[in-house]
Design an enzyme around this catalytic site. Structure first.
Site, PDB file in Angstrom:
ATOM      1  N   ALA A  85       0.790  -1.255   0.023  1.00  0.00           N
ATOM      2  CA  ALA A  85      -0.032  -0.051   0.035  1.00  0.00           C
ATOM      3  C   ALA A  85       0.688   1.105  -0.051  1.00  0.00           C
ATOM      4  O   ALA A  85       1.923   1.381   0.792  1.00  0.00           O
ATOM      5  CB  ALA A  85      -1.039  -0.060   1.321  1.00  0.00           C
ATOM      6  N   CYS A  86       0.535   2.182  -0.892  1.00  0.00           N
ATOM      7  CA  CYS A  86       1.161   3.595  -0.533  1.00  0.00           C
ATOM      8  C   CYS A  86       0.000   4.623  -0.972  1.00  0.00           C
ATOM      9  O   CYS A  86      -1.136   4.218  -1.074  1.00  0.00           O
ATOM     10  CB  CYS A  86       2.213   3.721  -1.926  1.00  0.00           C
ATOM     11  SG  CYS A  86       1.639   3.536  -3.478  1.00  0.00           S
ATOM     12  N   ASP A  87       0.248   5.843  -1.204  1.00  0.00           N
ATOM     13  CA  ASP A  87      -0.622   6.788  -1.415  1.00  0.00           C
ATOM     14  C   ASP A  87      -1.560   6.610  -2.710  1.00  0.00           C
ATOM     15  O   ASP A  87      -2.616   6.519  -2.549  1.00  0.00           O
ATOM     16  CB  ASP A  87      -0.064   8.189  -1.539  1.00  0.00           C
ATOM     17  CG  ASP A  87       0.482   8.937  -0.114  1.00  0.00           C
ATOM     18  OD1 ASP A  87      -0.202   8.669   0.825  1.00  0.00           O
ATOM     19  OD2 ASP A  87       1.556   9.389  -0.022  1.00  0.00           O
TER      20      ASP A  87
END
Length: 537
Positions: A446-448
């Site tokens: 998960a990232c932005d």
């Protein structure tokens, strides 16, 4: 049962940076609405480039009839397809994405309804309006739902949800039509006037003084996606192309800097620069050259002068692109270049690269003797760490540069995740067994934005798991805003772990320093293999 252990609470360092971090977060939010929809912008740009009166087909005297709906005066697709896409499709996609970031599917629906109000009530493309109304409408819907959460009688949930959403959507659409649309229209016109004045006065190259340092500090998204892209699309509708798409995306400055390091650099900076050129110039991942600038701060002068040169050439030749070039690859730029702009665009890239190369080369040559005498000369480790700190998350492409600098196995293990007091694989495994957690069968990076670094990290780990013969573990990538609380393990950069834990409190959270460091994934695979063997036993 052996599983991956959860990082110690509070292990992620506190975010620092004050105003810079605030601007960075704002830019990340804006890019989170734009980036997932770049394919739609490119599609619209290609249709525009091919079919409008000054497009590619028109250059050969070919006119394609519009098939129903909004036919233009000359019978082409100029109005039949191009105008509805820029007026409705693109703003509504942005609004839906922004709404989903705030309140999932329900937020996306209410965002689209509200944004129709600013679209219909304005005479200009409502990209800025969509970026405002989309998230705002979703947030309001979320607050309204909280008013009667848990208070609705069984069997009436759908009735209340549908009517509350419909009533709020209607109110927001009407309010946006009468109140928000005129304000956004005036703002868009003011910004367009300011940009046109800069162009006519020959001052647009000065934008590089802010844009180039902003890129290195990851502060450019707020300007690029918040101002340049909306105004650029509006200019394309009016004149068929926009120079604004070339201010930030020009790969010339980065190409010049990396070429100078490849020829005049020392140590790892010299040996890694040729590979970085391919990633930056052909792949369009500009962040690959940021550590080189941070390692030699004076090099930013080369980036600024190179960027100014590129913009100046484009101003002289009146060049522009049909749509945003994302990523900033030379291929993407050439594909989106207007038919009458190829000479100017190509010259702008060459000129920008030449100027940044010359300036950077002078700087490197002037300090070469001192660098050769220094034990740490050419070491990118500290610069890469600073780059990722500026970005606020790990970078997949920078991981390839940093992987060669891993000192020993212990450092690699420490980079796998945050394990309090665990320095070896055996200690990590004992820590896991003591946790007694459920087995891991689905992993989410998960990232932005749920793209870029997390996608590449997920791909690397997925391939390693497949080669290891582990068949019962899935690995995908998502944006943090799209996480749900049904995941076994979430892998995030250590600066984002706290946000991910809020979305998935039941999952195990695994913090990493770099998504592309192969020793990390080797250790994860080894732990998953032990889990598999334990389950079979």
């Amino acid at each position: 049962m052996t599983t991956l252990s959860q990082p110690a609470a509070g292990s992620a360092p506190a975010t620092k940076g004050g105003g810079r971090v605030a601007v960075q977060r704002f830019g990340t939010f804006l890019s989170g609405m734009i980036m997932p929809n770049i394919a739609a912008f490119i599609a619209w740009g290609l249709i525009t480039a091919v079919f409008i009166q000054t497009g590619w087909l028109a250059q050969f005297g070919i006119l394609v009839p519009a098939i129903g709906g909004f036919p233009s005066a000359d019978g082409t697709l100029n109005i039949g397809l191009v105008s509805p896409m820029i007026t409705y499709l693109l703003p509504l996609l942005i609004a839906n994405t922004g709404g989903r970031m705030i309140y999932s599917t329900r937020g996306g629906v209410i965002a689209v309804i509200a944004t129709m109000g600013v679209i219909v009530g304005s005479s200009v493309p409502m990209f800025i309006g969509a970026m405002i109304m989309g998230p705002l409408a979703a947030w309001l819907m979320k607050q309204v739902d909280k008013l009667w959460a848990g208070k609705i009688r069984p069997g009436f949930e759908m009735l209340v949800d549908n009517f509350s959403g419909g009533i709020l959507g209607a109110l927001l659409a009407v309010g946006a039509f009468y109140l928000i649309a005129p304000v956004i229209t005036g703002l868009s016109n003011a910004l367009e006037t300011a940009v046109n004045w800069l162009v006519s006065a020959g001052l647009l190259p000065l934008a590089s003084i802010l844009v180039e340092p902003g890129k290195v500090l990851f502060l450019n998204n707020a300007i690029n996606h918040g101002v340049f892209t909306p105004l650029g699309v509006q200019q394309v509708q009016e004149s068929g192309k926009s120079i604004l798409f070339l201010i930030e995306a020009n790969p010339g400055p980065g190409l010049g800097i990396l070429t100078a390091f490849a020829l005049f650099g020392v140590g790892l900076s010299k040996s890694s620069a040729p590979g970085a050129i391919i990633i930056q110039f052909l792949g369009g991942i500009h962040e690959i050259y940021f550590p080189y600038v941070l390692m030699k701060p004076l090099v930013i002068i080369g980036a600024i002068l190179g960027g100014m040169t590129g913009v100046f050439v484009n101003v002289i030749f009146h060049t522009g692109l049909r749509a945003p070039a994302s990523p900033g690859s030379i291929f993407a730029i050439l594909i989106e270049t207007a038919p009458d702009s190829y000479v100017g665009v190509i010259l702008s890239v060459i000129a920008a690269a030449a100027v940044s190369f010359i300036v950077t080369g002078i700087i490197l040559r002037a300090s070469r003797k001192r660098d050769l005498a220094s034990e740490n000369a050419g070491d990118l480790s500290a610069a890469i760490a600073q780059t990722e700190a500026n970005k606020g998350k790990a970078s997949s492409v920078l991981g390839r540069l940093q992987a060669d600098g891993l000192a020993d196995e212990k450092d690699a293990l420490l980079n796998v995740g945050t394990y309090a007091g665990a320095d070896t694989v055996e200690e990590i495994q004992r820590s896991q067994e003591a946790q007694g957690r459920a087995a891991v069968h689905n992993i989410v990076f998960a990232c932005d934005a749920g793209m870029g670094s997390s996608a590449m990290g997920a791909s690397v780990l997925r391939n390693k798991i497949k080669k290891a013969g582990i068949a019962d573990v899935t690995v995908v990538n998502k944006a943090i805003s799209n996480l749900t609380d049904d995941i076994d393990l979430v892998i995030t950069h250590q600066d984002l772990t706290a946000r991910a834990r809020e979305k998935t409190p039941s999952a195990e959270h695994f913090s990493v320093d770099n998504f592309m460091s192969s020793p990390k994934y080797d250790e994860i695979v080894a732990l998953l293999q032990r889990q598999s063997e334990t389950e079979k036993a």
